[in-house]
Enzyme design. Structure first.
Site, PDB file in Angstrom:
ATOM      1  N   LYS A  23     -44.027   6.384 -19.621  1.00 43.98           N
ATOM      2  CA  LYS A  23     -43.344   5.855 -18.442  1.00 43.98           C
ATOM      3  C   LYS A  23     -43.398   6.866 -17.307  1.00 43.98           C
ATOM      4  CE  LYS A  23     -39.638   3.429 -19.422  1.00 43.98           C
ATOM      5  NZ  LYS A  23     -38.255   3.290 -19.940  1.00 43.98           N
ATOM      6  N   ARG A  94     -33.772   7.374 -17.754  1.00 42.55           N
ATOM      7  CA  ARG A  94     -34.557   6.521 -18.648  1.00 42.55           C
ATOM      8  C   ARG A  94     -35.349   7.379 -19.628  1.00 42.55           C
ATOM      9  NH1 ARG A  94     -38.239   3.357 -14.426  1.00 42.55           N
ATOM     10  NH2 ARG A  94     -38.214   1.734 -16.020  1.00 42.55           N
ATOM     11  N   GLY A 103     -37.841  -1.246 -25.816  1.00 48.40           N
ATOM     12  CA  GLY A 103     -36.441  -1.395 -26.160  1.00 48.40           C
ATOM     13  C   GLY A 103     -35.949  -0.434 -27.223  1.00 48.40           C
ATOM     14  N   MET A 105     -35.410   2.936 -26.974  1.00 51.93           N
ATOM     15  CA  MET A 105     -34.420   3.914 -26.551  1.00 51.93           C
ATOM     16  C   MET A 105     -33.830   3.459 -25.233  1.00 51.93           C
ATOM     17  SD  MET A 105     -36.279   7.365 -27.755  1.00 51.93           S
ATOM     18  CE  MET A 105     -37.783   6.618 -27.223  1.00 51.93           C
ATOM     19  N   ARG A 340     -47.198  -0.168 -17.604  1.00 54.16           N
ATOM     20  CA  ARG A 340     -47.806   0.319 -18.851  1.00 54.16           C
ATOM     21  C   ARG A 340     -48.870  -0.683 -19.253  1.00 54.16           C
ATOM     22  NH1 ARG A 340     -42.342  -0.935 -22.163  1.00 54.16           N
ATOM     23  NH2 ARG A 340     -42.416  -3.175 -21.974  1.00 54.16           N
ATOM     24  N   HIS A 456     -36.730  -9.804 -25.054  1.00 48.65           N
ATOM     25  CA  HIS A 456     -37.048  -8.900 -26.158  1.00 48.65           C
ATOM     26  C   HIS A 456     -37.790  -9.630 -27.271  1.00 48.65           C
ATOM     27  CE1 HIS A 456     -35.973  -6.973 -30.043  1.00 48.65           C
ATOM     28  NE2 HIS A 456     -36.324  -5.881 -29.382  1.00 48.65           N
ATOM     29  N   SER A 805     -76.358  -1.884 -54.240  1.00 47.32           N
ATOM     30  CA  SER A 805     -75.133  -2.416 -53.649  1.00 47.32           C
ATOM     31  C   SER A 805     -73.949  -1.802 -54.380  1.00 47.32           C
ATOM     32  CB  SER A 805     -75.113  -3.945 -53.769  1.00 47.32           C
ATOM     33  OG  SER A 805     -73.919  -4.443 -53.239  1.00 47.32           O
ATOM     34  N   CYS A 873     -70.374  -4.238 -51.653  1.00 46.28           N
ATOM     35  CA  CYS A 873     -69.882  -5.606 -51.800  1.00 46.28           C
ATOM     36  C   CYS A 873     -68.502  -5.650 -52.433  1.00 46.28           C
ATOM     37  CB  CYS A 873     -70.871  -6.452 -52.589  1.00 46.28           C
ATOM     38  SG  CYS A 873     -71.106  -5.896 -54.281  1.00 46.28           S
ATOM     39  N   TYR A 893     -75.610  -2.377 -44.885  1.00 50.19           N
ATOM     40  CA  TYR A 893     -74.738  -3.536 -44.631  1.00 50.19           C
ATOM     41  C   TYR A 893     -73.446  -3.438 -45.420  1.00 50.19           C
ATOM     42  CZ  TYR A 893     -76.207  -5.473 -49.178  1.00 50.19           C
ATOM     43  OH  TYR A 893     -76.438  -5.660 -50.512  1.00 50.19           O
TER      44      TYR A 893
HETATM   45  P1  ADP Z   1     -36.944  -0.132 -21.133  1.00 48.96           P
HETATM   46  O1  ADP Z   1     -37.886   0.903 -21.601  1.00 48.96           O
HETATM   47  O2  ADP Z   1     -36.012  -0.626 -22.172  1.00 48.96           O
HETATM   48  O3  ADP Z   1     -37.615  -1.193 -20.354  1.00 48.96           O
HETATM   49  P2  ADP Z   1     -36.219   1.000 -18.636  1.00 48.96           P
HETATM   50  O4  ADP Z   1     -36.051   2.456 -18.510  1.00 48.96           O
HETATM   51  O5  ADP Z   1     -37.508   0.479 -18.140  1.00 48.96           O
HETATM   52  O6  ADP Z   1     -35.968   0.604 -20.116  1.00 48.96           O
HETATM   53  O7  ADP Z   1     -35.020   0.365 -17.843  1.00 48.96           O
HETATM   54  C1  ADP Z   1     -34.297  -0.782 -18.178  1.00 48.96           C
HETATM   55  C2  ADP Z   1     -34.163  -1.650 -16.963  1.00 48.96           C
HETATM   56  O8  ADP Z   1     -33.567  -0.969 -15.891  1.00 48.96           O
HETATM   57  C3  ADP Z   1     -35.490  -2.123 -16.468  1.00 48.96           C
HETATM   58  O9  ADP Z   1     -35.417  -3.473 -16.123  1.00 48.96           O
HETATM   59  C4  ADP Z   1     -35.728  -1.284 -15.252  1.00 48.96           C
HETATM   60  O10 ADP Z   1     -36.526  -1.953 -14.317  1.00 48.96           O
HETATM   61  C5  ADP Z   1     -34.341  -1.057 -14.731  1.00 48.96           C
HETATM   62  N1  ADP Z   1     -34.295   0.187 -13.975  1.00 48.96           N
HETATM   63  C6  ADP Z   1     -34.585   1.397 -14.433  1.00 48.96           C
HETATM   64  N2  ADP Z   1     -34.489   2.321 -13.461  1.00 48.96           N
HETATM   65  C7  ADP Z   1     -34.102   1.673 -12.349  1.00 48.96           C
HETATM   66  C8  ADP Z   1     -33.842   2.074 -10.998  1.00 48.96           C
HETATM   67  N3  ADP Z   1     -33.967   3.330 -10.621  1.00 48.96           N
HETATM   68  N4  ADP Z   1     -33.485   1.135 -10.148  1.00 48.96           N
HETATM   69  C9  ADP Z   1     -33.356  -0.149 -10.534  1.00 48.96           C
HETATM   70  N5  ADP Z   1     -33.575  -0.590 -11.772  1.00 48.96           N
HETATM   71  C10 ADP Z   1     -33.958   0.313 -12.686  1.00 48.96           C
HETATM   72 MG    MG Z   2     -38.832  -0.863 -18.975  1.00 46.61          MG
END
Ligand code: ADP
Ligand code: MG
Ligand code: MG
Length: 934
Positions: A23, A94, A103, A105, A340, A456, A805, A873, A893
């Site tokens: 990220k 984040r 999802g 962490m 990503r 999710h 074979s 085989c 093969y």
């Molecule tokens: P995940 O890896 O679970 O997607 P994220 O770190 O991407 O977690 O964040 C969860 C949510 O919060 C996402 O929808 C993201 O777009 C939103 N978000 C994260 N940082 C910001 C920010 N600086 N401003 C607005 N929304 C944010």
């Molecule tokens: Mg995200």
């Protein structure tokens, strides 16, 4: 000087995912190529590692100072102040490791709020409702993630206020309701932690950083890494991303969403995604409200939509890969918050690979490497039979294609338990959460009543290639009572349901399924694979039917045709049995004479289907007692027959008496006594003879006993019959213009002498058939290598054999001296657990032992016969890793079961590309492997 722990988005190296996490690296990269990203910085995974390695869990030296520096820069860049009243800077904290774990962490939003900054925010936005909404979200996320307050504590308070206010949706809550919620949340935190909620933003930030670091060792994250075999060399620790908040919930001109640059379900080349007006990011993913498709944005905010389309092209052109990105619109301004590589199912991966290569965005080799061979299994998944005309019970969103049948189960633990027993399970939830992940693994499909295509449930199911129907709002799921109500219908835990992730339909009961056809894109991709690969891919096929399937899947020939399956057909088995129980050579020959035309027709059928491709036929291999009933079965049957004989004898005595009575009165009975006693007597004799034979054929260790070529040399007339059937079939085909290339293969060989004697027989019969049919046959003669001695004597065998074979099932047993069944049932799992053996060598070729032997045999064989054709085989021939190995040791093969042929073709191409490029040309290949693994 201390280490550099912190990089701003403007300075971080976008290619260094190990250091910055996926990220963070992408946020840096996007910032540096001019995409609109809120400013921020990344704390490295090295800092995380240092923190986790410290027994006292101290933050690494100098890290906090660097964070404060970066914060000061952030203040300068945004013109806002962290923890100050007037224009407060709010940030998100984040997580993000080298490999994306959706999802896995958690993220904290709106950090920096406290009673003072809240007032600043409200004054600035002149929107108290907005301020309190941000505040309650912050308290909840921070409380849950950083302070460990149970989520239910917040849910209870939230629902209580909602109920009191009579609010149906979150949007219906008034500002005062939200104020009450923040107050209740505050006391919930205090009650749970015994301390007031921290109000100093710097303290908040430090606690948050520690929590994100710590989450790397949380149960969920560790389970996930174990399941997907993510090792420390792939991802070691999480980075922390700190970025300025932007708000999608600032009113009707604000929104938030998730999008893919192409449709991850079908691969279609069109922007795909969902958004919610006046909401914050996590609302979309959590499935709290059902979002709108991104196309609707074209009407609602046309300018923003155009920007989004532009963003899509910029992302794809830069990353040369389908991107999955998050965006937020704050008061009409678009921001990208994350990107990503998109996780896609196999169909979408194949289609985007072909599309992107054809449009010149990526090279062909890269297109081939994008698709992990095993993923193709998904494309061979069944679909609902549309002619079955089942009435759907409900409809949801087609969130992950494919169909699945199973019993409804309403929680993940139960799904896991049932799944383990082999039960087919469909996980049914209102919405899913990351902690349900083990339930996904155990289920055939997922059904949710809330959430969109980017919820999710949808994301995870797509990644795993499992069918998913999401947001089936007509279904009301009651997890506690383990039932779901749909209009007048309901279903309970254990009831069979069918879901169709391609259409979104849900059915009660089991709907019939049909096999899938290859898509045009898959045909193209596999043709590229064939051009790229050096290994050829053959199929194991025993019947014309099998051969047709194999051909449909692109087999280039048959690498193993087992003749014994033909013997097992119900109309032939009695003849085979006659052949075995025969006491004299003449009797045996008589039975063989009856089998000959049948086998000849079998081979003609296969040759005709496969012409002009190679068909490798293995002469009879298993111990012949396998064709006879088991000893115990015979004993039981004999018992019954003898009992019947006694009963019949009783009846005979009785009927004789009756007859005598009739006769003496000179009347004639109308009922004739049946002749069963004679038949029964005959049956008894036959069974007794068979039992004697079975006992005579008994072997202490049949797999090492009288089988394969040993049997063929003891009863030469059996092999002679088979050889004649093959050659006559070939001659007849050839005369009717069908090109045939039969190859005769001898099983269980350990000496060159064995081969020589069979070969003499082949030559003799060949001369005979050629003379009789006036044809010249192209027949090859070869040897299985499945005995250790054969490998060691490969050089000598190669003087007789034109090809080898490897039968790696037997060769594995022989190399380890394990019998497969005993090993798998008794000690292999323990060996795996205790790391004595890494894998099951019967599933994954043991490269170090069996593989070494193969390598030597190939080398020695080709010493005697340069360029000799060598194949494999065994079951391993269809396993991508083993195929890679076969490529490296120079096999000609691989041969595998028909339905694995597409997988093997792709794997063969991968092997060739990776061999040529040593895997170096594609630094991001690891990332794709992860897509594959998911
Ligand atoms: P995940 O890896 O679970 O997607 P994220 O770190 O991407 O977690 O964040 C969860 C949510 O919060 C996402 O929808 C993201 O777009 C939103 N978000 C994260 N940082 C910001 C920010 N600086 N401003 C607005 N929304 C944010
Ligand atoms: Mg995200
Ligand atoms: Mg064998």
């Amino acid at each position: 000087m201390s280490m550099k722990w912190v990089y701003t988005f403007a300075e971080g190296d976008g290619t260094n995912k190990k250091l910055l996490g996926g990220k963070g690296a992408n946020l840096c990269e996007m910032t540096q190529i001019g995409i609109s990203v809120p400013p921020g910085f990344v704390i490295t995974t090295e800092a995380c590692r240092a923190f986790l390695d410290d027994p006292e869990r101290r933050l690494p030296e100098g890290m906090l100072e660097q964070v404060h520096h970066a914060l000061a820069d952030l203040e300068a860049e945004t013109g806002r102040q962290f923890g100050r009243g007037e224009t407060p800077l709010l940030i998100s904290v984040r997580s993000g490791s080298a490999l994306s774990m959706p999802g896995m962490m958690d993220t904290i939003l709106n950090l920096g709020l406290n009673p003072k900054t809240l007032q600043g925010l409200i004054a600035e936005t002149r929107n108290a409702r907005f301020g309190y909404d941000a505040y309650r979200r912050f308290i909840q996320l921070f409380g849950k993630i950083a302070l460990g307050v149970p989520e239910e504590d917040f849910d209870t308070e939230f629902e209580a206020v909602k109920r009191k206010a009579g609010a149906e949706r979150d949007e219906d809550l008034s500002c005062n309701d939200l104020i009450e919620i923040t107050e209740r949340f505050m006391s919930a935190v205090e009650k749970s932690t015994g301390r007031p909620f921290p109000s100093d933003p710097y303290e908040q930030l430090e606690i948050a950083i520690r929590a994100v670091f710590g989450s790397w060792m949380g149960k969920r994250a560790m389970d996930y890494r174990r399941e997907f075999k993510i090792t420390p060399d792939m991802a070691d620790g999480t980075a922390v991303n700190v970025m300025a908040m932007v708000f999608g919930n600032m009113g009707e001109d604000s929104a938030t969403g998730v999008a893919f640059t192409r449709d991850p379900g079908t691969g279609e080349n069109a922007l795909f995604g969902e958004y919610l007006v006046n909401a914050q990011g996590e609302d979309v993913v959590a499935g709290v409200r059902t979002p709108k498709p991104v196309a609707a944005l074209a009407d609602e905010m046309p300018e923003i939509y155009d920007q989004l389309v532009d963003l899509r092209h910029r992302l794809e052109n830069h990353y040369r890969e389908v991107q999955d990105f998050e965006f937020t619109i704050q008061k009409g301004v678009l921001y990208c918050l994350q990107t990503r590589n998109g996780k896609m199912n196999a169909a979408a991966l194949v289609r985007t690979s072909v599309d992107m290569a054809q449009s010149g965005l990526i090279e062909r080799e890269y297109a081939i490497l994008r698709v992990q061979p095993d993923m193709l299994e998904q494309l061979l998944f069944p679909q609902l039979d549309t002619t079955a005309e089942a009435e759907p019970l409900a409809q949801g969103l087609p969130a992950s294609p494919g169909a699945a049948v199973g019993v409804a189960v309403f929680d993940a633990d139960r799904a896991e338990k049932l799944g383990r027993t082999g039960e087919r399970v469909i996980l049914v939830r209102e919405e899913t959460k990351p902690e349900d992940i083990h339930g996904f693994f155990a289920s055939r499909g997922i059904l949710t009543s809330r959430g969109g295509k980017t919820s999710h449930a949808a994301v995870v199911a797509r990644g795993m290639g499992k069918p998913c129907v999401a947001g089936a709002e007509g279904i009301s799921v009651d997890v506690h009572l383990k039932r779901a109500i749909v209009g007048d219908h309901e279903f309970h835990e254990g009831d069979l349901i069918t879901i169709d992730g391609t259409s979104g339909n849900v059915f009660l009961g089991e709907v019939p399924m049909i096999e899938q056809e290859f898509s045009p894109e898959l045909t193209v991709l596999l043709s590229w694979a064939d051009e790229t690969a050096r290994l050829q891919v053959m199929a194991n096929a025993d019947t014309p039917e099998d051969a047709r399937t194999a051909l449909k899947f692109g087999a280039m020939g048959i690498g193993l045709c087992r003749t014994e399956r033909m013997f097992n057909d119900t109309d032939r088995l009695p003849i085979v049995v006659d052949m075995i129980v025969a006491d004299t050579r003449e009797e045996r020959q008589a039975a063989l004479n009856r089998l000959l035309p049948i086998q000849r027709e079998d081979f003609k059928g296969i040759f005709t289907v496969m012409a002009p491709r190679q068909v490798t036929i293995r002469l009879l291999d298993p111990p012949i007692h396998e064709f006879l009933p088991a000893e115990q079965q015979l004993i039981d049957e004999l018992d019954e027959l003898r009992h019947l004989r006694t009963v019949l004898r009783g009846i005979r005595v009785l009927s004789d008496a009756v007859e005598f009575m009739y006769r003496s009165r000179d009347v004639h009975p109308t009922v004739q006594m049946p002749a069963e006693p004679v038949l029964v007597e005959e049956a008894i004799q036959k069974k007794e003879a068979m039992l004697t034979k079975v006992r005579a054929l008994h072997e202490v260790n049949p797999m090492l006993g009288h089988r394969g070529v040993r049997l063929g040399l003891t009863f030469p007339e059996i092999y002679a019959m088979q050889i004649r059937a093959i050659l006559e079939a070939a001659a007849e085909c050839q005369k009717s213009g069908i090109a045939v290339h039969p190859e005769i293969m001898v099983p269980q060989v350990c000496t060159a002498q064995e081969l020589k004697q069979v070969k003499d027989c082949v030559e003799e019969i060949r001369a005979d058939v050629e003379r009789a049919h006036h044809v010249k046959l192209d027949v090859k003669f070869g040897s299985m290598l499945e005995v250790v001695r054969a490998c060691l004597r490969a050089e000598n065998l190669a003087e007789e054999a034109e090809f080898f074979s490897f039968g790696t099932n037997d060769l594995t047993q022989a190399t380890f001296s394990f019998s497969r069944e005993d090993a798998e049932n008794k000690f292999l799992p323990m060996y795996n657990r205790r790391h004595i053996l890494q894998d099951n060598p019967f599933e994954v070729l043991d490269v170090k032992g069996v593989g070494r032997l193969m390598e030597l045999a190939v080398m020695w064989g080709r010493d005697a016969r340069p360029g000799m054709k060598v194949g494999i085989c065994g079951e391993h021939g269809g396993h991508p890793d083993s195929i890679g190995f076969c490529h490296r040791i120079g096999l000609s093969y691989v041969s595998c079961s028909g339905y694995r042929v597409p997988i093997a073709r792709l794997a063969a191409a991968h092997a060739a590309i990776l061999d040529r490029t040593a895997g170096l040309q594609y630094p991001s290949h690891r990332g794709y492997q992860c897509i594959g693994a998911l």
